[in-house]
Write an enzyme that holds these catalytic residues in place. Sequence first.
Site, PDB file in Angstrom:
ATOM      1  N   ARG A 102      30.548  52.827  48.861  1.00  0.00           N
ATOM      2  CA  ARG A 102      29.474  51.954  49.312  1.00  0.00           C
ATOM      3  C   ARG A 102      29.938  51.688  50.776  1.00  0.00           C
ATOM      4  O   ARG A 102      29.042  51.451  51.620  1.00  0.00           O
ATOM      5  CB  ARG A 102      29.574  50.523  48.424  1.00  0.00           C
ATOM      6  CG  ARG A 102      29.387  50.361  47.070  1.00  0.00           C
ATOM      7  CD  ARG A 102      29.404  49.274  46.757  1.00  0.00           C
ATOM      8  NE  ARG A 102      28.429  48.133  47.092  1.00  0.00           N
ATOM      9  CZ  ARG A 102      28.665  46.974  46.716  1.00  0.00           C
ATOM     10  NH1 ARG A 102      29.757  46.498  46.002  1.00  0.00           N
ATOM     11  NH2 ARG A 102      27.702  46.315  47.476  1.00  0.00           N
ATOM     12  N   CYS A 110      33.465  42.062  52.157  1.00  0.00           N
ATOM     13  CA  CYS A 110      33.235  42.823  50.792  1.00  0.00           C
ATOM     14  C   CYS A 110      31.803  43.023  50.550  1.00  0.00           C
ATOM     15  O   CYS A 110      31.138  42.743  51.510  1.00  0.00           O
ATOM     16  CB  CYS A 110      34.221  42.449  49.471  1.00  0.00           C
ATOM     17  SG  CYS A 110      33.792  40.467  48.886  1.00  0.00           S
TER      18      CYS A 110
END
Length: 292
Positions: A174, A232
């Site tokens: 990611r 995050c």
Amino acid sequence: MSILINVAELQTCLASATPPVLLDVRWALGDPHGREHYLTGHIPSAVFVDLDTELAGHGQPEDGRHPLPSAEDFAATVRRWGINSGDTVVVYDDAGAAAAARAWWLLGYAGFKDVYLLDGGLAAWRAAGLPLAAGEERAEPGDAVVHFGAKATIDADQAAAWSGILLDARAGERFRGEVEPIDPRAGHIPGAVSAPTSENLAADATFLPAVELRARFVGLGVEPGSEVAVYCGSGVTAAHQIAALEIAGFRAALYPGSFSAWSNQPERPVATGPSERGASGGSGGNGDRVEQ
């Protein structure tokens, strides 16, 4: 003082004259059945915590998926959990503390001092052959007072201008922009360093020893006195990274909106590809391909 408590220590505390308040944060991305899992079996006396409604507020997409709750709402929540001023609190989950760390961080941000993560979580309790309880635990309302601001945070503008170490706690694919299952754009904040939270844990889902965590973060460019911030996807697993940093002897600020907020602001640039800071210890970002 350690932020971790193991199963044997928790057993002793629960059997004492002043047992801790025990919170079960059964949540995982893509699994909406946390309460059902809790009702099926939890550590006796544990109160269920709903991450989406109790550990997060609600806002616009540009605020992120899990913005911080208001101080007023969180104060009502912690009293509903049965927390009184001066209580010790122990938090656990069944996902390597990825969700429990959000409750740990938020309680610390609200000024609570004696808050611990159960190392290894529910899996460690099961592995010890200890009993589980079914159904709902009801706590007597507490009188705790909330004072937000006891831990450091940054916003999007500060993240954009951050001159220290900015750690991205998401999975590497990611970070690099190879996949993005939920946010509108793939990649990472330019200049950030990839530091997946999965690498904070041993095979049994307990945290690595402090010396190993410290070596890990030093390898990513963190040094004594470094200014460190963490993000995050939505500010949940970043709290796990902050916990690991504290175990290692470092302090860090949280970007609560994280990439879910950043990627919903079209004016914010997004980078793809690997970062180079961790390997070189330099100023970072040299592997980034930045797109508006």
